[in-house]
Design a protein around this motif. Structure first.
Motif, PDB file in Angstrom:
ATOM      1  N   SER A 254      -3.299  -2.025   1.356  1.00 12.47           N
ATOM      2  CA  SER A 254      -3.545  -2.690   2.622  1.00 12.47           C
ATOM      3  C   SER A 254      -4.117  -4.076   2.364  1.00 12.47           C
ATOM      4  O   SER A 254      -4.261  -4.505   1.220  1.00 12.47           O
ATOM      5  CB  SER A 254      -4.526  -1.854   3.446  1.00 12.47           C
TER       6      SER A 254
ATOM      7  N   TRP B 104       2.208   0.894   6.023  1.00 14.15           N
ATOM      8  CA  TRP B 104       2.101   0.615   7.449  1.00 14.15           C
ATOM      9  C   TRP B 104       2.935  -0.607   7.796  1.00 14.15           C
ATOM     10  O   TRP B 104       2.698  -1.711   7.301  1.00 14.15           O
ATOM     11  CB  TRP B 104       0.644   0.434   7.852  1.00 14.15           C
TER      12      TRP B 104
ATOM     13  N   GLU C 188      -3.873   4.154   0.557  1.00 16.20           N
ATOM     14  CA  GLU C 188      -2.738   3.259   0.795  1.00 16.20           C
ATOM     15  C   GLU C 188      -3.103   1.820   0.453  1.00 16.20           C
ATOM     16  O   GLU C 188      -4.269   1.428   0.513  1.00 16.20           O
ATOM     17  CB  GLU C 188      -2.304   3.330   2.264  1.00 16.20           C
TER      18      GLU C 188
ATOM     19  N   ARG D 169      -6.181   5.616   6.448  1.00 17.00           N
ATOM     20  CA  ARG D 169      -5.128   5.246   5.496  1.00 17.00           C
ATOM     21  C   ARG D 169      -5.634   5.281   4.056  1.00 17.00           C
ATOM     22  O   ARG D 169      -5.262   4.454   3.235  1.00 17.00           O
ATOM     23  CB  ARG D 169      -4.504   3.924   5.888  1.00 17.00           C
TER      24      ARG D 169
END
Length: 135
Positions: free
Chosen positions: A33, A118, A31, A28
């Protein structure tokens, strides 16, 4: 696919904001997170969570309850993580990206879906916020 690896995530809340990092490494990559990472041999989950939080963001927090355990299976990178996510309350420090993080900052909880791709991360953030608000 690699064997599952134990990892921790920290859902650190400061008022109505949540601390996120922009991932500097796969999976990922790029991204937003949760701060977190692998559990080192001989390290407890709670210690790993607080260590990773400081290493990736410079922020210190009081670790709260376990929120959930999530399988992070990423076929594109061949990785499988067992992610143990804890809620936390911010204590001190302003976020500064370190270790595996390319950026770190607090985002308003009501904007999480705009920044986090996500759905599992969004879900555990919502769970943590609800649990800490109920305390």
């Amino acid at each position: 696919m690699t064997a599952p690896v134990a990892a921790v995530g920290v859902i650190c809340l400061r008022g109505q904001d949540v601390l996120l990092i922009r991932r500097g490494k796969p999976p990922r990559l790029g991204e937003w997170s949760l701060p977190g990472g692998r559990v080192e041999p001989g390290e407890t989950l709670r210690h790993a969570a607080l260590r990773e939080l400081v290493e990736e963001t410079g922020v210190k927090a009081e670790l709260g309850p376990l929120v959930d355990v999530v399988d992070g299976i990423f076929p594109d990178s061949g990785r499988h993580y067992v992610l143990v996510d804890f809620a936390a309350r911010w204590q001190s420090g302003e976020p500064v990206a370190g270790d595996d993080a390319a950026d770190a900052r607090f985002w308003p909880l009501d904007q999480v879906e705009h920044h986090v791709a996500w759905s599992e991360t969004v879900r555990v953030i919502r769970l943590a916020a609800a649990r800490l608000a109920a305390e």
